[in-house]
Design an enzyme around this catalytic site. Structure first.
Site, short mmCIF file in Angstrom:
data_model
loop_
_atom_site.label_atom_id
_atom_site.label_comp_id
_atom_site.label_asym_id
_atom_site.label_seq_id
_atom_site.Cartn_x
_atom_site.Cartn_y
_atom_site.Cartn_z
N GLY A 249 4.71 -17.32 -15.44
CA GLY A 249 5.84 -18.18 -15.09
C GLY A 249 6.88 -18.10 -16.19
N PHE A 250 6.44 -18.39 -17.44
CA PHE A 250 7.29 -18.26 -18.63
C PHE A 250 8.53 -19.13 -18.56
CE2 PHE A 250 5.47 -13.84 -17.93
CZ PHE A 250 4.32 -14.11 -18.65
N GLY A 478 -1.94 -18.56 -15.69
CA GLY A 478 -2.65 -17.38 -16.17
C GLY A 478 -3.13 -17.60 -17.60
N ASN A 643 -10.44 -24.18 -26.55
CA ASN A 643 -11.23 -22.99 -26.21
C ASN A 643 -10.73 -21.84 -27.06
OD1 ASN A 643 -11.93 -20.46 -25.03
ND2 ASN A 643 -12.44 -21.50 -23.11
N PRO A 644 -11.48 -21.46 -28.10
CA PRO A 644 -10.97 -20.45 -29.03
C PRO A 644 -10.68 -19.10 -28.38
CG PRO A 644 -13.26 -21.02 -29.52
CD PRO A 644 -12.79 -21.99 -28.50
N VAL A 715 -0.23 -24.32 -27.73
CA VAL A 715 -0.40 -22.96 -28.26
C VAL A 715 0.35 -21.90 -27.45
CG1 VAL A 715 -2.65 -23.49 -29.26
CG2 VAL A 715 -2.53 -22.55 -26.94
N GLU A 717 3.60 -21.13 -26.74
CA GLU A 717 4.85 -20.45 -27.10
C GLU A 717 4.97 -20.12 -28.59
OE1 GLU A 717 8.13 -22.26 -24.23
OE2 GLU A 717 6.46 -23.60 -24.55
#
Ligand code: MOS
Length: 752
Positions: A249-250, A478, A643-644, A715, A717
């Protein structure tokens, strides 16, 4: 001590071990096998195809369209133009908040940018609709195009980004510059860029009376419902949006766009379900982009290399009819300490589709310029770029003076530098070569991105069989949101992941707000956590009030929820399973709800940002100027890592965007026609595997008790910020040539 007179329910503790696990994507197998159904994969019975005809001019009027020719084509059912398009319930140019995008939906014959929809052809097949659209042969009345940052008078916008002030200037920059012993001034150009999500905008729309069901990729289903409801004059609750998977989407899918409205309009007109999918080149106009910027940075330092002034001015472009302004200069708000900082913006109106939020809006081009300028300033001071950044490290947020809620940037610098091997870097340029004689350069940049929260809701259920359910209408672009939310859900309910069902991705579930601003995990995570707390409190009430329960009388001490059992906090040996509590109470299930939103008190007390440091190695062919990024090391601190595996993947993605920004992405516009000249993925370059040889992301530990209950910062961007500058700085270090125009293509490197 608990106040025994307090009417407040005791705070129960929930414990789990899902948060922090490197779980693989829940939908990974579905995606890898093709079973995941994206919007355009839907084919409801009776569905027909719509294809847009788009303008080849950027300013003027459509004078004629050969509708008869299109209609005569076999298979064509309907041709919609501004002559016969249904009038909408609302003016698509009306706007009452910055999160509305003015839409071109055939309500008049004006053309305001190239690739604007001017007609829609509906046919039995995609081929017939495509051919019908080609037969329209539009004629235009054309007016002169305005393209580029110098093509019109500029103005100071009333607001930038999502409504922030266009300028801020604590301290006296001119006095700071005058007092400086070393000064720099430089101007950096960044190009227009297009989001280019792998999945184009698409919609399958079906009406049933006044009820509308839609498959479309969305980063904000509730806002889309509101916008569609307004335009089509139906209640938002009549609109059912399914958006289970997005191919990226971005930012471009944050606000519902004109083409989707045209699909809905076509479905209503022909009385059948309609599919409308944008072709790649049609995404270069009506669905947003990042505007070009020209940024001037001025800095001064004292004899010790401490900043005395920092000025960041950005000129950018917006459309002739809407107001999104890329807030590039704001990148200087949060990073470097200076007694005087001034940021300002100006804009021009050009004949382009309206720009929009795109992958770190503001921060991406802003930090590319700022980090380049910092490197130039460090050099002017004769200092190592890392030492210079540490010298000007901000202990409080420079623009506001507020303390940081947490800031592990020093650790990011230290761990990233060590991993990369920064020590021993020669300060001068053009000092390193590999065995083949290729120039080698090392550069770095600082990454920063605000830890934002919007508002979202979730619902949690505990069932008599001891399982739980969490539902929220969130969005997975995604990035792995489903997986992360399911992990948060399990811990919120004090259940094992296998016993926690998680549903998301449709507008019929609780409104989860918008997936943007890197805020979705924090926002929806807080909503899920709140819903879990609510349902556990209700379960505890049931148990503590029941004489037959080992939890009877736990009272103000409260309970601990863990592994599907409640334990007394004052005597953990006394416990009971959720299933037993519900069974004895004769209840099939209990339900709770939660809301995630920023805490205004914490917001006003603290500055909240994620931070990072990016180190880049490039190799440059000394004869041809070809640049290769050979190594990237990023170290990032963003609070709790849910979630690493997925977070690392987000950082990789962000850093690859940074490579793209530094070396590849560039929309080339024809200044005479206003048309994009490279609207395809062959000519508009984004990195492929060969462009990203070695990439590492270090997860720097950071605990933040102020941002939200779970301590989560975003996390999504941050990886792009810092990286583009780091690469530009590495190119300078390899070659001694400073290219101040992005992307750094080989012609620019050789010409500079
Ligand atoms: Mo992001 S540009 O807020 O999707």
């Amino acid at each position: 001590m608990p106040d025994t007179n307090s009417p407040q329910a005791p705070a129960h503790i929930r414990m789990g071990s899902s948060i922090g696990q490197p779980a693989t994507r829940r939908e990974g197998v579905q995606k890898a096998t093709g079973a995941a159904r994206f919007a355009a994969d839907n084919h409801p019975p009776g569905m027909v195809h719509a294809v847009m005809a788009v303008s080849s001019i950027s300013r003027g009027r459509v004078v004629s369209l050969d509708v008869a020719a299109a209609k005569a084509h076999p298979g064509v059912i309907e041709v919609i133009t501004s002559e016969n398009a249904p009038k909408l319930a609302q003016d698509p140019d009306a706007k009452d908040n910055p999160f509305m995008f003015r839409l071109d939906v055939l309500q008049n014959d004006r053309v305001r940018y190239a690739n604007q929809p001017i007609a829609v052809v509906v046919a039995d097949t995609l081929e017939a609709a495509t051919e019908g659209a080609a037969l329209l042969r539009p004629k235009y009345e054309t007016e002169a195009t305005r393209m580029g940052l110098d093509s019109a008078d500029s103005f100071v916008p009333p607001a930038v980004g999502a409504g922030g002030p266009a300028g801020e200037s604590p301290g006296d920059v001119e006095a700071g510059m005058a007092a400086a012993s070393v000064r720099m001034e430089a101007t950096y150009d960044t190009p227009a860029q297009y989001h280019n999500a792998m999945e184009p905008h698409a919609i399958v729309a079906a009406w049933d009376g006044d009820t509308l069901s839609i498959d479309t990729p969305s980063q904000g289903m509730a806002m889309a419902q509101g916008r569609i409801a307004g335009l089509f004059g139906i209640p938002p609750g009549n609109i059912h949006i399914r958006s289970p998977f997005l191919g990226g989407g971005f930012g471009s899918k944050g606000l519902v766009k004109g083409p989707q409205m045209l699909g809905i309009m076509a479905a209503r007109l022909v009385g059948r379900p309609v599919k409308l999918v944008l072709r790649r080149e049609q995404m270069y106009g009506p669905v947003g982009h990042r505007a070009a910027t020209r940024q001037t940075l001025r800095m001064g330092t004292d004899g010790n290399g401490a900043l005395t002034a920092l000025s960041h001015h950005a000129k950018t472009a917006t459309s002739t009819f809407d107001d999104f302004i890329e807030p590039a200069a704001n990148a200087s708000h949060a990073l470097y300490a200076s007694p005087a900082i001034a940021t300002s913006h100006e804009a021009v109106r050009i004949d382009t589709g309206t720009p929009l939020f795109m992958r770190a809006p503001g921060e991406a081009p802003g930090s590319a310029a700022l980090e380049s300028a910092i490197d130039e300033m460090a050099l002017a001071c004769g200092m190592d770029p890392l030492a210079f950044r540490l010298k000007n490290y901000a202990e409080t947020e420079p623009m506001s003076g507020k303390p940081f809620s947490s800031k592990a940037l020093r650790q990011c610098y230290q761990q990233g530098a060590e991993r990369f091997g920064w020590a021993g870097r020669p300060q001068a340029a053009r000092q390193m070569r590999d065995d083949a004689g290729t120039l080698v350069g090392w550069g770095m940049g600082t990454a920063v991105f605000p830890a934002l929260m919007f508002q979202g809701h979730a619902r949690a259920v505990l069932r008599r069989d001891g399982t739980g359910l969490v539902e929220t209408g969130a969005h997975d672009m995604g990035q792995g949101a489903w997986t992360a939310f399911a992990q948060i859900a399990a811990d919120a309910l004090g259940l094992d992941a296998e016993r926690t069902e998680f549903h998301s991705g449709t507008s019929d579930l609780p409104d989860a707000g918008i997936a943007g601003g890197s805020a979705h995990t924090a926002t929806v995570g807080a909503a899920i956590d709140g819903a879990g707390a609510d349902v556990i409190a209700k379960l505890a009430e049931l148990a503590m009030a029941d004489q037959r329960s080992p939890l009877f009388g736990a009272g103000n001490a409260g309970v601990i929820a863990r592994g599907g059992r409640l334990h007394r906090r004052d005597d953990e040996g006394r416990s009971e399973s959720y299933a037993d509590i519900l069974a004895r109470a004769g209840v099939a299930e209990i339900e709770g709800s939660g809301t995630g939103a920023a805490d205004p008190a914490a917001q006003s007390a603290y500055a909240m940002h994620a931070h990072g440091a990016v180190f880049a190695e490039v190799k440059v062919d000394p004869d041809f100027g070809q640049v290769r990024v050979t190594r990237l090391v990023g170290a990032f601190a963003a609070g709790t890592i849910v979630n690493p595996r997925l977070v690392r993947s987000q950082y990789y993605g962000g850093m690859i965007w940074g490579v793209s920004f530094a070396l590849h992405e560039h929309a080339v516009m024809d200044r005479r026609t206003g048309r994009p000249m490279n609207p395809n993925l062959a000519d508009y370059h984004v990195p492929v595997n060969a462009d990203v040889p070695s990439i590492e992301a270090i997860l720097v530990e950071e605990r933040d008790v102020h941002v939200n209950a779970l301590g989560i910062k975003g996390v999504g961007e941050i990886g792009i910020t810092g990286t583009a500058g780091a690469i530009a700085n590495a190119v300078w270090h390899a070659t001694g040539v400073r290219v101040r125009r992005f992307p750094i293509t080989l012609d620019r490197l050789l010409d500079a």
